[in-house]
Design an enzyme around this catalytic site. Structure first.
Site, PDB file in Angstrom:
ATOM      1  N   ALA A 114       0.805  -1.220   0.000  1.00 20.68           N
ATOM      2  CA  ALA A 114       0.000   0.000   0.000  1.00 20.68           C
ATOM      3  C   ALA A 114       0.839   1.272   0.000  1.00 20.68           C
ATOM      4  CB  ALA A 114      -0.937  -0.014   1.208  1.00 20.68           C
ATOM      5  N   CYS A 135      -7.142  -6.624   4.057  1.00 18.07           N
ATOM      6  CA  CYS A 135      -8.411  -6.639   4.794  1.00 18.07           C
ATOM      7  C   CYS A 135      -9.457  -7.538   4.137  1.00 18.07           C
ATOM      8  CB  CYS A 135      -8.960  -5.216   4.924  1.00 18.07           C
ATOM      9  SG  CYS A 135      -7.923  -4.135   5.933  1.00 18.07           S
ATOM     10  N   ARG A 187       3.614   1.959 -15.485  1.00 19.47           N
ATOM     11  CA  ARG A 187       3.725   3.274 -14.857  1.00 19.47           C
ATOM     12  C   ARG A 187       5.157   3.800 -14.863  1.00 19.47           C
ATOM     13  NH1 ARG A 187      -0.461   3.143  -9.653  1.00 19.47           N
ATOM     14  NH2 ARG A 187      -2.307   2.540 -10.862  1.00 19.47           N
ATOM     15  N   VAL A 192      16.019  -5.935   0.656  1.00 19.59           N
ATOM     16  CA  VAL A 192      16.965  -4.937   1.152  1.00 19.59           C
ATOM     17  C   VAL A 192      17.357  -5.346   2.565  1.00 19.59           C
ATOM     18  CG1 VAL A 192      17.323  -2.515   1.733  1.00 19.59           C
ATOM     19  CG2 VAL A 192      15.981  -3.123  -0.291  1.00 19.59           C
ATOM     20  N   ASN A 238      -1.870   4.014   2.651  1.00 20.11           N
ATOM     21  CA  ASN A 238      -2.026   4.558   1.304  1.00 20.11           C
ATOM     22  C   ASN A 238      -1.870   6.074   1.279  1.00 20.11           C
ATOM     23  OD1 ASN A 238      -3.007   2.498  -0.908  1.00 20.11           O
ATOM     24  ND2 ASN A 238      -3.953   1.839   1.001  1.00 20.11           N
ATOM     25  N   TYR A 255     -32.141  13.829   7.435  1.00 22.99           N
ATOM     26  CA  TYR A 255     -33.253  13.037   7.969  1.00 22.99           C
ATOM     27  C   TYR A 255     -34.177  12.625   6.838  1.00 22.99           C
ATOM     28  CZ  TYR A 255     -38.109  12.403   9.360  1.00 22.99           C
ATOM     29  OH  TYR A 255     -39.379  11.927   9.455  1.00 22.99           O
TER      30      TYR A 255
END
Length: 480
Positions: free
Chosen positions: A12, A44, A71, A81, A333, A455
């Protein structure tokens, strides 16, 4: 391109940051290292996949590696790493093939997330015992609880899946009795999922009510709902250990007559998570709340040119103004996106957090925000006043109206709203967003009482449950 933006972690926070940076600074090199093969997945959604509500595991993926490549992001899976040299602005990377390389960076984002905490319960090497904090674990659980001849391997339809682990669990006899250790988010959601798969489910929680962070009113109604749906709930029942040699055979717990053992053939341990910060060991980086990496309002760590975001990083709490650690999806995120903008030249705060959360338990919904526990509120410097009311979710004459419990907490001296929770079966959870907005705006209880909420009989009574609770709490403040 001598100043690449290097990101550690491709979920994320990491991919949000990488994508935002590429959009804002298209000429800058962006390199993302991911030690595993999974990227950009919906953690989730795992319980709902296990329950069978989600047909294919691929439905839980937000981005594929090919979409990341489109991208312009240099995504390197199977690259761990293992070290950071903040003086040289380099990271040391080990590949799945066993090679080691050095990568320089102009800016570095550590988005290593968190991992399941098992406490004293080691599930490794014990068949039928799991934690749920990875897609491979979800796939293995789904396979394990299926009858071997009925399991559909196409459900785990992602190439990154650990197929050997899935096949091994699919070959085992299907369990009948499940134990869940921990009555938090994972425990509640997995209880529903496992009942949906036909198991006899037993939920163990060490404190007096479920969903401890949500308050007593929520915990009591959720426990009632679980019990009515067939879950055996044991509160004030600390688990002493998992019983079994090769495969789980039982759960040892503190019962009324001392330590008891419940025979089970499946167990999920969900007692929390802990931040993955080991990558920065030896760098002198400051750690903060929850042992997470301390960050400022822009996600910067105490190391030059090094940022952190997501489940491994702290943030500022909107109520207390102090650092806090809240490992949730929106936080990750949002912080990743802000860091991506900042390193691209547009300084953007990661935003405060208000501990806003929601959970579903069969037909019951619950939400929470801010400070609910009186002791925590006093520790933060407040003098808490709390009221709980029960009000209808819609006009009483309209079909579907249901009792909704709202708990509001205010500071006695200022009248400021500092926390709240909601529970009920009729769109209760989404109402927590009203309270989250009020907290972010530092509203007082009288100001909340005067909110002009919508309402109409199908949606709310004239006096929304939040307004009713604010009116009662305001009266309590006046009485003081």
């Amino acid at each position: 391109m001598s100043d690449p933006f290097v990101v550690v972690g491709a979920d994320a926070a990491g991919l949000s940051a990488a994508s935002k940076c590429r959009r804002e600074a298209p000429d800058r090199e962006v390199v993302v290292f991911e030690k595993g093969r999974w990227i950009s997945y919906a953690y989730c959604g795992m319980p709902y996949f296990i329950e069978g509500l989600i047909e294919r595991m691929s439905n839980l993926l937000s981005l594929s590696p090919s979409e990341v490549d489109e991208r312009g992001i240099d995504l390197r899976r199977g690259h761990e790493v293992v070290g950071v040299d903040p003086d040289a602005n380099t990271v040391t990377v080990e590949t799945a093939a066993g090679d080691t390389l050095e990568q320089s960076y102009g800016d570095l984002l550590v988005a290593t997330g968190g991992r399941a905490s098992t406490g004293a319960f080691d599930v490794r090497g014990l068949d039928g015992a799991f934690t749920l904090h990875s897609m491979d674990a979800a796939a293995a659980i789904d396979a394990y609880i299926a009858e071997p001849e009925a399991y559909d391997p196409a459900r785990a339809d992602v190439s990154a899946v650990d197929r050997e682990r899935v096949d091994r669990n699919a070959s085992m006899p299907a369990p009948e009795t499940a134990a869940i250790v921990g009555g938090g988010y994972v425990g509640i959601e997995m209880a529903e999922a496992l009942v949906g798969r036909g198991l006899d489910v037993h939920l163990f929680h060490r404190s007096g009510h479920l969903l401890s962070d949500f308050g007593e009113a929520v915990g009591e109604r959720v426990e009632t709902e679980l019990t009515e749906k067939g879950v055996t709930v044991r509160t004030d029942a600390p688990v002493d250990g998992l019983v079994g040699d090769d495969r789980i055979e039982g759960i040892a717990f503190d019962g009324a007559d001392g330590v008891e053992t419940l025979p089970v053939d499946f167990a999920v341990v969900g007692v929390g998570i802990q931040p993955n910060t080991e990558l920065l060991n030896g760098t002198g980086v400051d750690l903060g709340a929850g042992g997470a990496i301390r960050t400022d309002e822009y996600g910067r760590t105490s190391l030059p040119d090094v940022y952190a975001a997501g489940d491994c990083a702290t943030a500022i709490h909107a109520v207390t103004g102090e650092e806090a650690w809240m490992p949730l999806g929106l936080t990750a995120n949002r912080a990743g996106r802000a860091v991506g903008a900042t390193v691209a030249g547009d300084p953007s705060p990661v935003g405060e957090i208000a501990s806003t959360a929601a959970v579903k338990a069969f037909d019951m919904e619950a939400g929470r925000v801010g400070l609910i526990d009186a002791a925590a509120a006093r520790e933060a410097g407040f003098d808490p006043v709390r009221e709980t009311v029960t009000a209808g979710s819609r006009s009483g004459y309209y079909p579907g109206a249901a009792p909704t419990d709202v708990t509001l907490v205010a500071d006695r001296d200022t009248g400021r709203l500092i926390g709240g929770s909601i529970v009920g079966p009729d769109r209760a959870a989404i109402r927590i967003d009203t309270l989250a907005t009020a907290l972010e705006a530092d509203m007082t209880v009288p100001e909340v009482e005067r909110l002009d909420l919508a309402y109409a009989p199908p949606f709310s009574p004239v006096w929304d449950p939040i307004l009713v609770a604010a009116k009662v709490l305001n009266g309590a403040l006046d009485d003081d």
